[in-house]
Design an enzyme around this catalytic site. Structure first.
Site, PDB file in Angstrom:
ATOM      1  N   LEU A 127       0.974  -1.210  -0.071  1.00  0.00           N
ATOM      2  CA  LEU A 127       0.150   0.032   0.272  1.00  0.00           C
ATOM      3  C   LEU A 127       1.087   1.346   0.197  1.00  0.00           C
ATOM      4  O   LEU A 127       1.747   1.580   0.769  1.00  0.00           O
ATOM      5  CB  LEU A 127      -1.044   0.077   1.236  1.00  0.00           C
ATOM      6  N   HIS A 231       7.653   1.492  10.794  1.00  0.00           N
ATOM      7  CA  HIS A 231       8.461   2.331  10.517  1.00  0.00           C
ATOM      8  C   HIS A 231       7.629   3.608  10.810  1.00  0.00           C
ATOM      9  O   HIS A 231       6.380   3.410  10.909  1.00  0.00           O
ATOM     10  CB  HIS A 231       8.713   2.338   8.791  1.00  0.00           C
TER      11      HIS A 231
END
Length: 339
Positions: A127, A231
């Site tokens: 994505l 992240h």
């Protein structure tokens, strides 16, 4: 709203390549490599050409298109099953408890164990939304369009679904987890391994990594600190997954240490709330903002629409969204409320 989700085509290659260069590394499902991206589009075409039901090792790449400009501004992927052609390895975080009578103390050691527990799962990944388009609920459209696709092609997918989130990468482009664990067994930096992984997959890591459990206390402080963390750019994606019904079950990626989220397909909020309805009429605006989808295989399309439903169950849709995905009066479509 002028955006729709549709199936990617061969002529989307250049746009996907340009988006891949914006990811900043560690985004293995969207590598900045034309050959790899082209292979993904070919796999998608092959999957869409199959008309029979049943689960096979297939990939569906979808893109977010602005229908007014024709620009592609985002993408996502669905892997129908993982671990069919080669093992799908993950680390699972666990705890080993030991007691010493002589010392009168109990010791608990956190461990990483190599596992193939998640084989056979559906995987949603890849994505990416262009930085200039991060508004208007487009991230939700990208993510949730995959779940409606799975629902509307249910016989092609299993019961469990996973999503791997990219792990922590430092300002220099390195991975503390890689440097503290896997990097010690390979003669390459994280950047080199990242490029190789994007093109060839992470099987080379699994082949050469020790198969015995690893005590996290033996890792560097920097490596331990990022185990199971996404992240920073992936925190919003993690929250979306949790809202949808995914859980952090203690699985982490063997490459960068990012978390692997796990859910049950039929219990995902989008799928559980979805209904198939007939378009009775269109209107000029107003109503509840809902996710709407129609079409199957290569003709699948999804967007946001404004839905009204009267006391008799007749459903109307704003004319703009109906036009965007090609719906006419009497056509069937799927709708799901905002999660």
């Amino acid at each position: 709203m002028s955006f729709i989700m549709r199936i990617a085509r061969a002529d989307d290659l250049q746009t996907l390549y340009e988006m891949a260069k914006l990811t900043g590394g560690g985004f293995t499902n969207l590598p900045p490599d034309r050959a790899s991206l082209s292979a993904k589009l070919e796999r998608t075409e092959q999957a869409l050409a199959r008309t029979s039901d049943g689960i096979e090792d297939e990939l569906i790449v979808m893109v977010l298109e602005n229908v007014e400009t024709g620009q592609v501004r985002g993408t996502c992927q669905i892997f129908s099953t993982v671990g069919q052609n080669w093992p799908f390895y993950s680390y699972r975080l666990g705890m080993l408890t030991q007691h010493s009578r002589e010392l009168g103390r109990t010791f608990r050691a956190q461990m990483l164990s190599l596992t193939t527990d998640l084989e056979g799962s559906v995987e949603v990944g890849g994505l990416f939304l262009h930085p200039r388009e991060r508004a208007e609920g487009l991230g939700l459209l990208l993510a949730r369009s995959r779940y409606l696709y799975i629902r509307n092609h249910r016989a092609r997918f299993g019961d469990r679904v996973i999503a791997e989130l990219r792990g922590v990468i430092d300002e220099a482009g390195g991975s503390p987890f890689w440097d503290g664990l896997a990097g010690r067994f390979f003669g390459m930096s994280f950047q080199e391994a990242d490029e190789f992984n994007a093109v060839n997959g992470n099987q080379f890591i699994a082949d050469l990594m020790p198969k015995t459990p690893i005590y996290t206390a033996m890792l560097t402080d920097s490596a331990r600190a990022v185990i199971g963390l996404p992240h920073p750019n992936g925190r919003a994606a993690m929250r979306m997954l949790e809202t949808e019904g995914f859980e952090n079950a203690g699985y982490v990626d063997i490459f960068d240490g990012g978390p692997t989220m796990v859910g049950q397909v039929d219990q995902l909020k989008t799928i559980a709330a979805a209904r198939d309805v007939i378009l009775a009429a269109t209107h000029d605006g107003g109503g509840q903002k809902m996710l709407i989808a129609c079409g199957t295989l290569a003709d699948y399309r999804c967007t946001w629409g404004l839905v009204e439903e009267d006391a008799d169950g007749a459903v109307s849709l704003d004319a703009d969204s109906a036009k965007r995905i090609g719906l006419g009066i009497g056509d069937s479509f799927t709708m799901a409320g905002r999660a």
